[in-house]
Design an enzyme around this catalytic site. Structure first.
Site, short mmCIF file in Angstrom:
data_model
loop_
_atom_site.label_atom_id
_atom_site.label_comp_id
_atom_site.label_asym_id
_atom_site.label_seq_id
_atom_site.Cartn_x
_atom_site.Cartn_y
_atom_site.Cartn_z
N GLU A 47 0.86 -1.19 0.00
CA GLU A 47 0.00 0.00 0.00
C GLU A 47 0.90 1.25 0.00
OE1 GLU A 47 -1.49 1.00 3.93
OE2 GLU A 47 -3.43 1.60 3.11
N LYS A 127 -9.53 2.14 -1.57
CA LYS A 127 -9.69 1.59 -0.21
C LYS A 127 -11.00 2.02 0.44
CE LYS A 127 -6.98 1.34 4.10
NZ LYS A 127 -5.66 1.75 4.66
N GLU A 146 -5.91 8.87 7.89
CA GLU A 146 -6.47 8.41 6.59
C GLU A 146 -7.84 9.01 6.33
OE1 GLU A 146 -5.77 4.56 4.86
OE2 GLU A 146 -4.67 4.00 6.66
N CYS A 172 -4.71 -2.85 3.12
CA CYS A 172 -4.37 -2.76 4.54
C CYS A 172 -5.54 -3.03 5.47
CB CYS A 172 -3.71 -1.42 4.84
SG CYS A 172 -2.88 -1.47 6.45
#
Ligand code: CDV
Length: 312
Positions: A47, A127, A146, A172
């Protein structure tokens, strides 16, 4: 006839904040060279494989954080990787931060792509399970922003036919959620590529150290593989990034749930395994024959609710 592919898991050691993308891509290519020497068909990179794990830093200005993102793929920095992979006839998975102009606005995603042996991008994933927090948190010893830098992915969990198999992707934190694998499992996935950046320390639980973090990483990938009868390659960016340690522990998991390759270091390291995609068939036709055994009439809560609803 078996459907064997030789997979390389290209774990990366740390990328420091000062490192250039060109220097990092040179490291990816060095791993690709090893994969070629060892006869790999497909390589999984981590990632956010082109930069340090920048969500640990709070950056207010776009001028400061946008250089960590890619506006197009391939681009000047990454084209040499695409060209070398096509020359070798190796497909790959690569994670990076993406800026997109969509719906009349600038959007930011934590993205991965699936590239075929000819160097063509055949799939893109954004993601979905973004961990961490959306605002600067002074209580934490380091940030996990994030939710500040990215919006949740808008493509779902598609799968793609490639190399005579069915490939899926995630990133992840997605690996910790059974829904991730099951949605792909319901599309017949046979190989899941996933990259991760997992700090060795839990900023909210300092006593939880690297060993426990590695255990949870393995547990998630092994359960996802077994319960969905698929190979999983979980590949880390590892080591100490400007004083911030990340776990290594990259693994390739067989559909039986067993680990068939594991990284030993926290550096750039290629692990390999021959994955016969036909090994998925036994489990898909017996214990995890979804058509015969699933009872979706009892699974409504999984899609109708997010948080826990306690009984009266
Ligand atoms: N990059 C990540 O998604 N990291 C997360 C956090 C929670 C450590 C992970 O699940 O590994």
């Amino acid at each position: 006839m078996s459907r064997e592919i030789k997979v390389g898991g290209a774990q990366l050691g740390p990328i420091q904040r000062a490192d250039t993308k060109e220097a990092t891509v040179a490291r990816l290519i060095a791993l690709l060279d090893q994969a070629h020497e060892q006869g790999c068909d497909f390589v999984v990179f981590p990632e956010l494989a082109l930069t340090t794990f920048f969500p640990r830093y709070y950056m207010e200005s776009k001028d400061e954080f946008e250089p960590y993102f890619e506006r197009e793929m391939p681009n000047a920095a990454t084209r040499p990787l695409f060209e070398k992979a096509a020359e070798y006839g190796i497909g790959f998975y690569l994670g990076y931060a993406e800026i997109a102009q969509e719906e009349g606005r600038t959007r930011y995603f934590n993205t991965s792509i699936l590239v075929d042996k000819a160097g063509r991008i055949v799939g893109k994933y954004r993601k979905i399970h973004l961990p961490g927090h959306a605002e600067y948190d002074p209580e934490r010893s380091f940030q996990h922003l994030e939710k500040y830098y990215f919006e949740p992915g808008n493509y779902g969990f598609p799968v793609w036919r490639m190399m005579d198999g069915i490939f899926g992707m995630c990133l992840c934190n997605d690996r910790r959620w059974p829904e991730t694998y099951r949605v792909m499992g319901l599309q017949g996935v046979e190989f899941v590529a996933l990259g991760y950046n997992t700090p060795s320390v839990n900023s909210q639980r300092p006593e939880e150290r690297g060993e426990e973090r590695l255990f949870h990483s393995d547990l998630s990938a092994q359960a996802g593989a077994y319960q969905n009868a698929t190979f999983v390659a979980a590949i880390a960016k590892a080591g100490n990034e400007d004083g911030n340690p990340l776990i290594g522990g990259s693994i390739i998991v067989h559909p039986s749930g067993q680990i068939i390759a594991r990284a030993e270091t926290e550096d750039d390291e290629l692990i390999t395994a021959v994955c016969d995609l036909d090994d998925t068939t036994f489990y898909k036709k017996t214990i995890f024959d979804f058509a015969r055994h699933r009872r979706p009439e009892h699974y409504g809560r999984i899609v109708s609710q997010t948080g826990v609803e306690l009984p009266e």
